[in-house]
Design a protein around this motif. Structure first.
Motif, PDB file in Angstrom:
ATOM      1  N   TYR A   1       0.931  -1.277   0.042  1.00  0.00           N
ATOM      2  CA  TYR A   1       0.119  -0.132   0.029  1.00  0.00           C
ATOM      3  C   TYR A   1       0.823   1.052   0.113  1.00  0.00           C
ATOM      4  O   TYR A   1       0.182   2.331  -0.116  1.00  0.00           O
ATOM      5  CB  TYR A   1      -1.036   0.183   1.124  1.00  0.00           C
ATOM      6  CG  TYR A   1      -1.714  -1.472   1.335  1.00  0.00           C
ATOM      7  CD1 TYR A   1      -2.909  -1.509   0.457  1.00  0.00           C
ATOM      8  CD2 TYR A   1      -1.635  -2.274   2.051  1.00  0.00           C
ATOM      9  CE1 TYR A   1      -3.451  -2.611   0.307  1.00  0.00           C
ATOM     10  CE2 TYR A   1      -2.500  -3.391   2.139  1.00  0.00           C
ATOM     11  CZ  TYR A   1      -3.329  -3.621   1.076  1.00  0.00           C
ATOM     12  OH  TYR A   1      -4.245  -4.829   1.227  1.00  0.00           O
TER      13      TYR A   1
ATOM     14  N   PHE B   1      -5.366   3.585  -0.783  1.00  0.00           N
ATOM     15  CA  PHE B   1      -5.172   2.390   0.228  1.00  0.00           C
ATOM     16  C   PHE B   1      -6.658   1.817   0.079  1.00  0.00           C
ATOM     17  O   PHE B   1      -6.612   0.440   0.249  1.00  0.00           O
ATOM     18  CB  PHE B   1      -4.954   3.071   1.529  1.00  0.00           C
ATOM     19  CG  PHE B   1      -5.111   1.993   2.661  1.00  0.00           C
ATOM     20  CD1 PHE B   1      -4.192   1.108   2.662  1.00  0.00           C
ATOM     21  CD2 PHE B   1      -6.203   2.170   3.444  1.00  0.00           C
ATOM     22  CE1 PHE B   1      -4.212   0.111   3.729  1.00  0.00           C
ATOM     23  CE2 PHE B   1      -6.003   1.030   4.476  1.00  0.00           C
ATOM     24  CZ  PHE B   1      -5.273   0.159   4.456  1.00  0.00           C
ATOM     25  N   GLN B   2      -7.610   2.611   0.305  1.00  0.00           N
ATOM     26  CA  GLN B   2      -9.164   1.981   0.286  1.00  0.00           C
ATOM     27  C   GLN B   2      -9.369   1.102  -0.748  1.00  0.00           C
ATOM     28  O   GLN B   2     -10.069   0.014  -0.816  1.00  0.00           O
ATOM     29  CB  GLN B   2     -10.027   3.060   0.491  1.00  0.00           C
ATOM     30  CG  GLN B   2     -10.157   3.823   1.914  1.00  0.00           C
ATOM     31  CD  GLN B   2     -11.188   4.861   2.021  1.00  0.00           C
ATOM     32  OE1 GLN B   2     -11.167   5.978   1.346  1.00  0.00           O
ATOM     33  NE2 GLN B   2     -11.812   4.921   2.907  1.00  0.00           N
TER      34      GLN B   2
ATOM     35  N   ASN C   1      -7.350  -0.185  -2.983  1.00  0.00           N
ATOM     36  CA  ASN C   1      -6.417  -1.444  -2.849  1.00  0.00           C
ATOM     37  C   ASN C   1      -6.799  -2.455  -2.034  1.00  0.00           C
ATOM     38  O   ASN C   1      -6.751  -3.636  -2.395  1.00  0.00           O
ATOM     39  CB  ASN C   1      -4.875  -1.085  -2.737  1.00  0.00           C
ATOM     40  CG  ASN C   1      -4.344  -0.455  -3.920  1.00  0.00           C
ATOM     41  OD1 ASN C   1      -4.692  -0.403  -5.093  1.00  0.00           O
ATOM     42  ND2 ASN C   1      -3.491   0.366  -3.609  1.00  0.00           N
ATOM     43  N   LEU C   2      -7.517  -2.154  -0.865  1.00  0.00           N
ATOM     44  CA  LEU C   2      -7.799  -2.877   0.094  1.00  0.00           C
ATOM     45  C   LEU C   2      -9.049  -3.891  -0.280  1.00  0.00           C
ATOM     46  O   LEU C   2      -9.286  -4.952  -0.316  1.00  0.00           O
ATOM     47  CB  LEU C   2      -8.217  -2.250   1.376  1.00  0.00           C
ATOM     48  CG  LEU C   2      -8.601  -3.043   2.666  1.00  0.00           C
ATOM     49  CD1 LEU C   2      -7.473  -3.896   3.120  1.00  0.00           C
ATOM     50  CD2 LEU C   2      -9.074  -2.083   3.787  1.00  0.00           C
ATOM     51  N   ARG C   3     -10.113  -2.920  -1.185  1.00  0.00           N
ATOM     52  CA  ARG C   3     -11.286  -3.717  -1.736  1.00  0.00           C
ATOM     53  C   ARG C   3     -10.722  -4.769  -2.988  1.00  0.00           C
ATOM     54  O   ARG C   3     -11.328  -5.837  -2.785  1.00  0.00           O
ATOM     55  CB  ARG C   3     -12.115  -2.639  -2.525  1.00  0.00           C
ATOM     56  CG  ARG C   3     -12.767  -1.821  -1.647  1.00  0.00           C
ATOM     57  CD  ARG C   3     -13.778  -0.534  -2.133  1.00  0.00           C
ATOM     58  NE  ARG C   3     -14.382   0.171  -1.208  1.00  0.00           N
ATOM     59  CZ  ARG C   3     -14.025   1.393  -1.284  1.00  0.00           C
ATOM     60  NH1 ARG C   3     -12.973   1.868  -1.787  1.00  0.00           N
ATOM     61  NH2 ARG C   3     -14.648   2.147  -0.353  1.00  0.00           N
TER      62      ARG C   3
ATOM     63  N   THR D   1      -8.088  -6.394  -2.769  1.00  0.00           N
ATOM     64  CA  THR D   1      -7.138  -7.453  -2.270  1.00  0.00           C
ATOM     65  C   THR D   1      -8.144  -8.751  -1.833  1.00  0.00           C
ATOM     66  O   THR D   1      -7.789  -9.866  -1.780  1.00  0.00           O
ATOM     67  CB  THR D   1      -6.659  -6.782  -0.636  1.00  0.00           C
ATOM     68  OG1 THR D   1      -5.531  -5.935  -1.126  1.00  0.00           O
ATOM     69  CG2 THR D   1      -6.022  -8.134  -0.143  1.00  0.00           C
ATOM     70  N   LYS D   2      -9.505  -8.049  -1.165  1.00  0.00           N
ATOM     71  CA  LYS D   2     -10.462  -9.033  -0.972  1.00  0.00           C
ATOM     72  C   LYS D   2     -10.855  -9.926  -1.887  1.00  0.00           C
ATOM     73  O   LYS D   2     -11.258 -11.130  -1.840  1.00  0.00           O
ATOM     74  CB  LYS D   2     -11.738  -8.194  -0.264  1.00  0.00           C
ATOM     75  CG  LYS D   2     -11.693  -7.524   0.996  1.00  0.00           C
ATOM     76  CD  LYS D   2     -12.626  -6.606   1.361  1.00  0.00           C
ATOM     77  CE  LYS D   2     -12.375  -5.869   2.732  1.00  0.00           C
ATOM     78  NZ  LYS D   2     -13.678  -5.289   3.301  1.00  0.00           N
TER      79      LYS D   2
ATOM     80  N   THR E   1       0.655  -8.333  -3.826  1.00  0.00           N
ATOM     81  CA  THR E   1      -0.154  -8.295  -2.631  1.00  0.00           C
ATOM     82  C   THR E   1      -0.408  -9.876  -2.544  1.00  0.00           C
ATOM     83  O   THR E   1      -0.273 -10.106  -1.136  1.00  0.00           O
ATOM     84  CB  THR E   1      -1.783  -7.893  -3.035  1.00  0.00           C
ATOM     85  OG1 THR E   1      -1.439  -6.421  -3.090  1.00  0.00           O
ATOM     86  CG2 THR E   1      -2.618  -8.122  -1.692  1.00  0.00           C
TER      87      THR E   1
END
Length: 458
Positions: free
Chosen positions: A87, A276-277, A279-281, A283-284, A420
Protein backbone atom coordinates in the motif's frame (compact mmCIF):
# COMPACT_ATOMS: atom_id res chain seq x y z
CA UNK A 1 3.20 -58.38 -49.54
CA UNK A 2 2.99 -55.10 -47.69
CA UNK A 3 4.82 -54.23 -44.55
CA UNK A 4 4.21 -51.66 -41.82
CA UNK A 5 7.94 -51.13 -41.41
CA UNK A 6 9.43 -47.97 -42.93
CA UNK A 7 12.75 -46.22 -42.78
CA UNK A 8 12.93 -42.85 -41.02
CA UNK A 9 12.80 -39.84 -43.31
CA UNK A 10 16.23 -38.15 -43.48
CA UNK A 11 16.30 -34.89 -41.52
CA UNK A 12 13.11 -35.68 -39.61
CA UNK A 13 13.09 -36.26 -35.85
CA UNK A 14 13.64 -39.97 -35.37
CA UNK A 15 12.95 -40.21 -31.66
CA UNK A 16 10.77 -38.85 -28.92
CA UNK A 17 13.88 -37.20 -27.47
CA UNK A 18 14.25 -35.00 -30.55
CA UNK A 19 10.57 -34.05 -30.37
CA UNK A 20 10.95 -33.22 -26.69
CA UNK A 21 13.96 -31.00 -27.42
CA UNK A 22 12.01 -29.20 -30.13
CA UNK A 23 9.14 -28.66 -27.71
CA UNK A 24 11.50 -27.18 -25.13
CA UNK A 25 12.98 -24.79 -27.70
CA UNK A 26 9.49 -23.73 -28.75
CA UNK A 27 8.53 -23.05 -25.14
CA UNK A 28 11.19 -20.34 -24.86
CA UNK A 29 10.63 -18.54 -28.16
CA UNK A 30 10.73 -14.80 -27.52
CA UNK A 31 12.52 -15.02 -24.18
CA UNK A 32 15.03 -12.26 -23.41
CA UNK A 33 18.13 -13.99 -21.93
CA UNK A 34 18.97 -10.99 -19.74
CA UNK A 35 15.48 -10.84 -18.28
CA UNK A 36 15.37 -14.60 -17.69
CA UNK A 37 18.80 -14.64 -16.05
CA UNK A 38 18.02 -11.60 -13.89
CA UNK A 39 14.73 -12.90 -12.50
CA UNK A 40 16.19 -16.36 -11.91
CA UNK A 41 18.97 -14.79 -9.86
CA UNK A 42 16.53 -12.50 -8.04
CA UNK A 43 14.42 -15.48 -7.01
CA UNK A 44 17.44 -17.54 -6.01
CA UNK A 45 19.38 -14.96 -3.98
CA UNK A 46 16.35 -13.28 -2.39
CA UNK A 47 15.21 -16.59 -0.91
CA UNK A 48 18.47 -18.42 -0.29
CA UNK A 49 19.22 -16.82 3.10
CA UNK A 50 15.71 -17.64 4.29
CA UNK A 51 16.33 -21.31 3.50
CA UNK A 52 19.81 -21.31 5.04
CA UNK A 53 18.44 -19.87 8.27
CA UNK A 54 15.73 -22.53 8.44
CA UNK A 55 18.31 -25.23 7.72
CA UNK A 56 20.37 -23.84 10.61
CA UNK A 57 17.39 -23.73 13.00
CA UNK A 58 18.54 -26.72 15.05
CA UNK A 59 22.05 -25.30 15.41
CA UNK A 60 20.75 -21.84 16.34
CA UNK A 61 18.39 -22.88 19.14
CA UNK A 62 19.62 -26.35 20.13
CA UNK A 63 17.60 -29.56 20.52
CA UNK A 64 15.66 -28.44 23.59
CA UNK A 65 13.88 -25.42 22.06
CA UNK A 66 11.29 -25.64 19.28
CA UNK A 67 12.75 -24.92 15.86
CA UNK A 68 9.57 -22.95 15.14
CA UNK A 69 11.13 -20.07 17.13
CA UNK A 70 13.53 -19.55 14.23
CA UNK A 71 10.70 -20.06 11.72
CA UNK A 72 8.63 -17.29 13.31
CA UNK A 73 11.59 -14.91 13.45
CA UNK A 74 12.41 -15.81 9.84
CA UNK A 75 8.93 -15.29 8.46
CA UNK A 76 7.03 -13.03 10.89
CA UNK A 77 8.69 -9.76 9.84
CA UNK A 78 8.41 -10.86 6.20
CA UNK A 79 4.69 -11.44 6.67
CA UNK A 80 4.17 -8.00 8.22
CA UNK A 81 6.19 -6.42 5.42
CA UNK A 82 4.10 -8.14 2.73
CA UNK A 83 0.89 -7.28 4.59
CA UNK A 84 1.42 -3.52 4.71
CA UNK A 85 4.08 -2.66 2.12
CA UNK A 86 1.97 -3.07 -1.07
CA UNK A 87 0.00 0.00 0.00
CA UNK A 88 3.00 2.34 0.13
CA UNK A 89 6.15 0.67 -1.25
CA UNK A 90 5.48 1.96 -4.77
CA UNK A 91 6.57 5.38 -3.45
CA UNK A 92 10.16 4.05 -3.23
CA UNK A 93 11.77 3.60 -6.68
CA UNK A 94 13.29 0.20 -7.36
CA UNK A 95 16.74 1.77 -7.77
CA UNK A 96 16.62 2.85 -4.13
CA UNK A 97 14.57 -0.04 -2.78
CA UNK A 98 16.86 -2.88 -3.88
CA UNK A 99 20.08 -1.54 -2.26
CA UNK A 100 18.19 -0.98 1.02
CA UNK A 101 16.95 -4.58 0.99
CA UNK A 102 20.44 -5.89 0.26
CA UNK A 103 21.84 -3.89 3.20
CA UNK A 104 19.20 -5.32 5.56
CA UNK A 105 20.03 -8.87 4.45
CA UNK A 106 23.78 -8.44 4.88
CA UNK A 107 23.59 -6.84 8.33
CA UNK A 108 21.04 -9.41 9.49
CA UNK A 109 23.19 -12.39 8.48
CA UNK A 110 26.29 -10.96 10.15
CA UNK A 111 24.32 -10.58 13.37
CA UNK A 112 23.13 -14.18 13.10
CA UNK A 113 26.71 -15.34 12.55
CA UNK A 114 28.52 -13.32 15.19
CA UNK A 115 26.03 -12.62 18.00
CA UNK A 116 26.43 -14.60 21.21
CA UNK A 117 22.89 -14.22 22.56
CA UNK A 118 19.86 -15.92 21.07
CA UNK A 119 17.92 -12.65 21.19
CA UNK A 120 20.46 -10.82 19.01
CA UNK A 121 20.61 -13.72 16.57
CA UNK A 122 16.84 -13.64 16.23
CA UNK A 123 16.99 -9.88 15.63
CA UNK A 124 19.41 -10.58 12.79
CA UNK A 125 17.03 -13.20 11.44
CA UNK A 126 14.25 -10.59 11.56
CA UNK A 127 16.30 -8.10 9.52
CA UNK A 128 16.98 -10.75 6.89
CA UNK A 129 13.27 -11.60 6.94
CA UNK A 130 12.26 -7.99 6.22
CA UNK A 131 14.68 -8.00 3.29
CA UNK A 132 13.27 -11.26 1.94
CA UNK A 133 9.64 -10.15 2.26
CA UNK A 134 10.26 -6.76 0.70
CA UNK A 135 12.30 -8.38 -2.04
CA UNK A 136 9.64 -10.94 -2.90
CA UNK A 137 6.80 -8.47 -3.31
CA UNK A 138 9.12 -6.07 -5.19
CA UNK A 139 10.54 -8.58 -7.65
CA UNK A 140 7.22 -10.33 -8.27
CA UNK A 141 5.60 -6.93 -8.83
CA UNK A 142 8.45 -6.05 -11.19
CA UNK A 143 7.67 -9.10 -13.37
CA UNK A 144 4.67 -7.10 -14.57
CA UNK A 145 7.02 -5.01 -16.76
CA UNK A 146 9.09 -7.83 -18.26
CA UNK A 147 6.76 -10.18 -20.09
CA UNK A 148 5.54 -13.73 -19.64
CA UNK A 149 8.92 -15.34 -18.91
CA UNK A 150 9.70 -13.24 -15.82
CA UNK A 151 7.33 -15.13 -13.47
CA UNK A 152 8.45 -18.69 -14.36
CA UNK A 153 12.13 -17.76 -14.13
CA UNK A 154 11.57 -15.97 -10.80
CA UNK A 155 9.75 -19.06 -9.50
CA UNK A 156 12.45 -21.38 -10.77
CA UNK A 157 15.02 -19.24 -8.99
CA UNK A 158 13.09 -19.45 -5.72
CA UNK A 159 13.00 -23.22 -6.09
CA UNK A 160 16.72 -23.28 -6.77
CA UNK A 161 17.22 -21.14 -3.67
CA UNK A 162 15.65 -23.82 -1.53
CA UNK A 163 17.79 -26.54 -3.05
CA UNK A 164 20.96 -24.43 -3.03
CA UNK A 165 20.45 -23.06 0.47
CA UNK A 166 19.69 -26.38 2.11
CA UNK A 167 22.39 -28.16 0.12
CA UNK A 168 25.05 -25.53 0.85
CA UNK A 169 24.34 -25.70 4.56
CA UNK A 170 24.57 -29.49 4.64
CA UNK A 171 27.73 -29.36 2.53
CA UNK A 172 29.42 -26.68 4.63
CA UNK A 173 28.57 -27.98 8.10
CA UNK A 174 28.11 -31.75 7.73
CA UNK A 175 30.57 -32.68 4.97
CA UNK A 176 33.24 -29.95 4.69
CA UNK A 177 33.27 -29.32 8.44
CA UNK A 178 32.94 -25.52 8.55
CA UNK A 179 31.64 -24.05 11.78
CA UNK A 180 28.06 -22.82 11.89
CA UNK A 181 29.31 -19.28 12.56
CA UNK A 182 31.78 -19.29 9.67
CA UNK A 183 29.22 -20.75 7.26
CA UNK A 184 26.59 -18.14 8.09
CA UNK A 185 29.12 -15.31 7.81
CA UNK A 186 30.18 -16.37 4.31
CA UNK A 187 26.60 -16.93 3.13
CA UNK A 188 25.75 -13.41 4.32
CA UNK A 189 27.61 -11.96 1.33
CA UNK A 190 25.28 -13.64 -1.20
CA UNK A 191 22.78 -10.70 -1.40
CA UNK A 192 25.46 -8.59 -3.10
CA UNK A 193 24.68 -10.67 -6.19
CA UNK A 194 21.27 -8.96 -6.35
CA UNK A 195 22.91 -5.53 -6.72
CA UNK A 196 24.97 -6.73 -9.66
CA UNK A 197 21.94 -8.42 -11.20
CA UNK A 198 19.72 -5.36 -10.88
CA UNK A 199 22.16 -2.70 -12.08
CA UNK A 200 24.13 -4.72 -14.66
CA UNK A 201 22.10 -7.68 -15.99
CA UNK A 202 18.49 -6.43 -15.87
CA UNK A 203 17.42 -4.07 -18.72
CA UNK A 204 16.55 -1.04 -16.58
CA UNK A 205 15.10 1.00 -19.43
CA UNK A 206 11.84 -0.89 -18.86
CA UNK A 207 11.44 0.70 -15.42
CA UNK A 208 10.37 4.33 -15.48
CA UNK A 209 10.43 4.76 -11.71
CA UNK A 210 7.51 4.57 -9.30
CA UNK A 211 5.00 7.41 -9.24
CA UNK A 212 3.87 8.31 -5.75
CA UNK A 213 0.21 8.34 -6.78
CA UNK A 214 -0.07 4.72 -7.82
CA UNK A 215 1.21 1.58 -9.51
CA UNK A 216 2.29 1.68 -13.12
CA UNK A 217 0.42 -0.25 -15.83
CA UNK A 218 1.75 -1.22 -19.22
CA UNK A 219 0.13 0.97 -21.85
CA UNK A 220 -1.72 -1.25 -24.31
CA UNK A 221 -0.06 -1.20 -27.70
CA UNK A 222 3.14 0.42 -26.41
CA UNK A 223 6.57 -1.16 -26.61
CA UNK A 224 7.98 -2.81 -23.48
CA UNK A 225 9.35 -0.10 -21.25
CA UNK A 226 6.77 2.58 -22.05
CA UNK A 227 4.90 2.33 -18.76
CA UNK A 228 2.27 4.90 -17.92
CA UNK A 229 1.12 6.02 -14.50
CA UNK A 230 -2.11 4.63 -13.05
CA UNK A 231 -4.23 7.52 -11.88
CA UNK A 232 -7.48 7.55 -9.94
CA UNK A 233 -10.14 9.67 -11.66
CA UNK A 234 -12.98 11.92 -10.75
CA UNK A 235 -16.59 11.70 -11.79
CA UNK A 236 -18.62 14.93 -11.56
CA UNK A 237 -16.01 16.43 -9.26
CA UNK A 238 -16.14 13.50 -6.81
CA UNK A 239 -13.26 11.02 -6.71
CA UNK A 240 -14.28 7.58 -7.86
CA UNK A 241 -12.16 4.89 -6.22
CA UNK A 242 -13.59 2.04 -8.25
CA UNK A 243 -14.09 2.87 -11.88
CA UNK A 244 -14.35 1.96 -15.43
CA UNK A 245 -13.74 -1.72 -16.07
CA UNK A 246 -15.14 -4.86 -14.50
CA UNK A 247 -13.19 -8.07 -15.07
CA UNK A 248 -14.06 -11.67 -14.15
CA UNK A 249 -11.48 -13.18 -11.82
CA UNK A 250 -12.05 -16.69 -10.53
CA UNK A 251 -15.81 -16.28 -10.91
CA UNK A 252 -15.80 -12.98 -8.99
CA UNK A 253 -15.86 -9.35 -10.06
CA UNK A 254 -12.56 -7.50 -10.05
CA UNK A 255 -13.01 -3.74 -9.98
CA UNK A 256 -10.20 -1.99 -11.82
CA UNK A 257 -9.04 1.57 -11.41
CA UNK A 258 -8.22 3.19 -14.69
CA UNK A 259 -7.32 6.63 -15.92
CA UNK A 260 -6.53 9.23 -16.92
CA UNK A 261 -8.01 11.76 -14.54
CA UNK A 262 -7.32 14.76 -12.36
CA UNK A 263 -6.22 12.96 -9.22
CA UNK A 264 -2.83 14.67 -9.42
CA UNK A 265 -4.53 17.88 -8.33
CA UNK A 266 -5.48 16.34 -5.00
CA UNK A 267 -3.37 16.47 -1.88
CA UNK A 268 -0.91 13.65 -1.24
CA UNK A 269 -2.68 12.43 1.96
CA UNK A 270 -6.08 12.42 0.24
CA UNK A 271 -4.78 10.43 -2.71
CA UNK A 272 -2.89 8.02 -0.48
CA UNK A 273 -5.94 7.28 1.67
CA UNK A 274 -8.19 6.87 -1.36
CA UNK A 275 -5.66 4.58 -3.04
CA UNK A 276 -5.34 2.51 0.14
CA UNK A 277 -9.11 2.01 0.33
CA UNK A 278 -9.26 1.03 -3.33
CA UNK A 279 -6.42 -1.46 -3.04
CA UNK A 280 -7.92 -2.98 0.11
CA UNK A 281 -11.16 -3.70 -1.77
CA UNK A 282 -9.21 -5.32 -4.58
CA UNK A 283 -7.28 -7.46 -2.08
CA UNK A 284 -10.54 -8.98 -0.85
CA UNK A 285 -11.37 -10.08 -4.39
CA UNK A 286 -8.02 -11.82 -4.72
CA UNK A 287 -8.52 -13.95 -1.60
CA UNK A 288 -10.55 -16.98 -2.72
CA UNK A 289 -9.16 -17.57 -6.22
CA UNK A 290 -5.48 -17.04 -5.34
CA UNK A 291 -4.63 -16.30 -1.72
CA UNK A 292 -6.53 -19.08 0.09
CA UNK A 293 -5.02 -22.10 -1.76
CA UNK A 294 -1.54 -20.58 -1.36
CA UNK A 295 -2.26 -20.04 2.34
CA UNK A 296 -3.44 -23.63 2.85
CA UNK A 297 -0.48 -25.26 1.11
CA UNK A 298 2.00 -23.22 3.13
CA UNK A 299 0.31 -23.95 6.44
CA UNK A 300 0.46 -27.68 5.71
CA UNK A 301 3.99 -27.92 4.33
CA UNK A 302 5.67 -25.70 6.90
CA UNK A 303 3.90 -27.47 9.74
CA UNK A 304 5.45 -30.63 8.32
CA UNK A 305 8.89 -29.05 7.94
CA UNK A 306 9.11 -27.36 11.33
CA UNK A 307 6.69 -29.22 13.58
CA UNK A 308 6.74 -32.82 12.33
CA UNK A 309 10.02 -33.41 10.46
CA UNK A 310 12.25 -33.05 13.57
CA UNK A 311 10.39 -36.05 15.05
CA UNK A 312 10.60 -38.29 11.96
CA UNK A 313 13.58 -40.29 13.19
CA UNK A 314 14.72 -43.91 13.31
CA UNK A 315 17.57 -45.60 15.20
CA UNK A 316 20.84 -44.07 14.05
CA UNK A 317 22.03 -47.41 12.68
CA UNK A 318 19.00 -47.45 10.34
CA UNK A 319 19.64 -43.98 8.90
CA UNK A 320 22.38 -42.86 6.46
CA UNK A 321 23.75 -40.27 8.91
CA UNK A 322 26.49 -39.94 11.49
CA UNK A 323 24.30 -37.97 13.90
CA UNK A 324 20.60 -37.43 14.51
CA UNK A 325 20.96 -33.70 13.72
CA UNK A 326 21.87 -34.57 10.13
CA UNK A 327 18.35 -35.85 9.39
CA UNK A 328 16.75 -32.42 9.75
CA UNK A 329 18.77 -30.56 7.06
CA UNK A 330 18.57 -33.61 4.79
CA UNK A 331 14.77 -33.58 4.92
CA UNK A 332 14.89 -29.90 4.02
CA UNK A 333 17.22 -30.56 1.09
CA UNK A 334 14.98 -33.28 -0.37
CA UNK A 335 11.91 -31.11 0.13
CA UNK A 336 13.62 -28.22 -1.66
CA UNK A 337 14.52 -30.51 -4.55
CA UNK A 338 10.83 -31.16 -5.14
CA UNK A 339 10.08 -27.44 -4.82
CA UNK A 340 12.71 -26.58 -7.43
CA UNK A 341 11.37 -29.07 -9.96
CA UNK A 342 7.75 -27.96 -9.67
CA UNK A 343 8.52 -24.23 -9.55
CA UNK A 344 10.44 -24.63 -12.81
CA UNK A 345 7.62 -26.49 -14.56
CA UNK A 346 5.26 -23.84 -15.96
CA UNK A 347 6.94 -23.46 -19.36
CA UNK A 348 6.12 -27.15 -19.92
CA UNK A 349 2.98 -27.88 -17.90
CA UNK A 350 0.34 -25.70 -16.27
CA UNK A 351 -2.14 -26.50 -13.50
CA UNK A 352 -5.08 -24.10 -13.43
CA UNK A 353 -6.84 -25.71 -10.46
CA UNK A 354 -5.05 -24.53 -7.31
CA UNK A 355 -7.16 -26.17 -4.60
CA UNK A 356 -6.54 -29.92 -5.31
CA UNK A 357 -2.75 -29.83 -4.70
CA UNK A 358 -3.30 -27.61 -1.66
CA UNK A 359 -5.67 -30.17 -0.16
CA UNK A 360 -3.30 -33.02 -1.00
CA UNK A 361 -0.67 -31.19 1.01
CA UNK A 362 -3.02 -31.24 4.00
CA UNK A 363 -3.30 -35.02 3.53
CA UNK A 364 0.51 -35.23 3.67
CA UNK A 365 0.48 -33.39 6.97
CA UNK A 366 -2.04 -35.76 8.54
CA UNK A 367 -0.17 -38.82 7.20
CA UNK A 368 3.20 -37.75 8.64
CA UNK A 369 1.72 -36.75 11.99
CA UNK A 370 0.17 -40.21 12.27
CA UNK A 371 3.51 -41.85 11.44
CA UNK A 372 5.27 -39.70 14.02
CA UNK A 373 2.81 -40.98 16.61
CA UNK A 374 2.46 -44.64 15.62
CA UNK A 375 5.71 -45.42 13.73
CA UNK A 376 4.21 -47.50 10.92
CA UNK A 377 6.54 -46.65 8.01
CA UNK A 378 9.29 -49.24 7.48
CA UNK A 379 12.29 -46.94 6.98
CA UNK A 380 13.48 -43.40 6.39
CA UNK A 381 13.57 -43.82 2.61
CA UNK A 382 9.77 -43.81 2.49
CA UNK A 383 9.79 -40.53 4.39
CA UNK A 384 12.30 -39.13 1.89
CA UNK A 385 9.80 -39.95 -0.86
CA UNK A 386 6.88 -38.31 0.96
CA UNK A 387 8.95 -35.20 1.70
CA UNK A 388 9.91 -34.97 -1.99
CA UNK A 389 6.22 -35.22 -2.95
CA UNK A 390 5.48 -32.51 -0.40
CA UNK A 391 7.95 -30.22 -2.16
CA UNK A 392 6.41 -30.92 -5.55
CA UNK A 393 2.94 -29.95 -4.33
CA UNK A 394 4.11 -26.80 -2.58
CA UNK A 395 6.08 -25.53 -5.56
CA UNK A 396 3.22 -26.40 -7.90
CA UNK A 397 0.73 -24.21 -6.05
CA UNK A 398 3.21 -21.34 -5.70
CA UNK A 399 4.25 -20.99 -9.34
CA UNK A 400 0.81 -21.66 -10.80
CA UNK A 401 -0.79 -19.08 -8.49
CA UNK A 402 1.34 -16.29 -9.91
CA UNK A 403 1.03 -17.66 -13.43
CA UNK A 404 -2.77 -17.55 -13.09
CA UNK A 405 -2.60 -13.94 -11.87
CA UNK A 406 -0.44 -13.03 -14.85
CA UNK A 407 -2.91 -14.71 -17.22
CA UNK A 408 -6.20 -13.46 -15.74
CA UNK A 409 -5.70 -10.12 -13.98
CA UNK A 410 -5.95 -7.00 -16.18
CA UNK A 411 -2.63 -5.34 -16.93
CA UNK A 412 -3.45 -2.18 -15.02
CA UNK A 413 -3.98 -4.18 -11.82
CA UNK A 414 -1.32 -6.83 -12.23
CA UNK A 415 1.66 -5.24 -10.44
CA UNK A 416 -0.39 -4.60 -7.30
CA UNK A 417 -2.04 -8.04 -7.41
CA UNK A 418 1.21 -9.96 -7.81
CA UNK A 419 2.78 -8.17 -4.85
CA UNK A 420 -0.28 -8.42 -2.64
CA UNK A 421 -0.82 -12.18 -3.03
CA UNK A 422 2.72 -12.83 -1.73
CA UNK A 423 1.37 -12.22 1.78
CA UNK A 424 -0.36 -15.62 1.64
CA UNK A 425 2.80 -17.71 1.74
CA UNK A 426 4.24 -15.74 4.66
CA UNK A 427 0.88 -15.78 6.43
CA UNK A 428 0.69 -19.55 6.03
CA UNK A 429 4.22 -19.97 7.35
CA UNK A 430 3.40 -17.81 10.39
CA UNK A 431 0.35 -19.94 11.17
CA UNK A 432 2.46 -23.07 10.68
CA UNK A 433 5.09 -21.68 13.03
CA UNK A 434 2.54 -21.13 15.78
CA UNK A 435 1.14 -24.64 15.29
CA UNK A 436 4.65 -26.11 15.26
CA UNK A 437 5.58 -24.45 18.55
CA UNK A 438 3.07 -26.75 20.21
CA UNK A 439 3.06 -29.71 17.82
CA UNK A 440 6.77 -30.56 17.81
CA UNK A 441 6.99 -30.67 21.60
CA UNK A 442 3.81 -32.69 21.90
CA UNK A 443 4.94 -35.26 19.32
CA UNK A 444 8.36 -35.56 20.93
CA UNK A 445 6.87 -36.12 24.38
CA UNK A 446 4.46 -38.69 22.92
CA UNK A 447 7.37 -40.57 21.34
CA UNK A 448 9.45 -40.53 24.54
CA UNK A 449 6.45 -41.77 26.51
CA UNK A 450 6.22 -44.70 24.07
CA UNK A 451 9.89 -45.63 24.24
CA UNK A 452 11.33 -43.61 21.32
CA UNK A 453 13.63 -40.86 22.53
CA UNK A 454 15.39 -40.07 19.23
CA UNK A 455 13.93 -36.55 19.08
CA UNK A 456 15.88 -35.62 22.24
CA UNK A 457 19.24 -36.74 20.84
CA UNK A 458 21.77 -34.90 18.69
Amino acid sequence: MSSSFSLPVPGAPSSSLALYKARIRAAFIGANPRVCAAFWLFGCINNVLYVIILSAALDLVGPTLPKAIVLLADVGPSFITKLIAPYFIHNIPYRIRIPILVLFAFVGMQLVAWADSLETRLFGVALASISSGGGELSFIGMTHFYGKFAVPFWSSGTGAAGLLGAGLYVLATSWVGWSVRGSLMVFGFLPVVMLFTFFVILPLDVLKGNKWHGYEPIVEGAEVGEAGALLATEENGVESALLSSIHPVGGQTFLAVSGPGSAAEKSFPAQSWSGFQTNLRKTKLLFFPFMLPLLLVYIAEYTINQGVAPTLLFPLADMPFKAYRDAYPMYNTIYQMGVFISRSSTPFIRFHALYPPALLQCVNLVFLVLHSMFDFLPNIWVIFLVVFWEGLLGGMVYVNTFAEITDTIPEEEREFSLGTVTVSDSGGICVAGLISLVLEGWLCRYQVKNGRDYCTLT
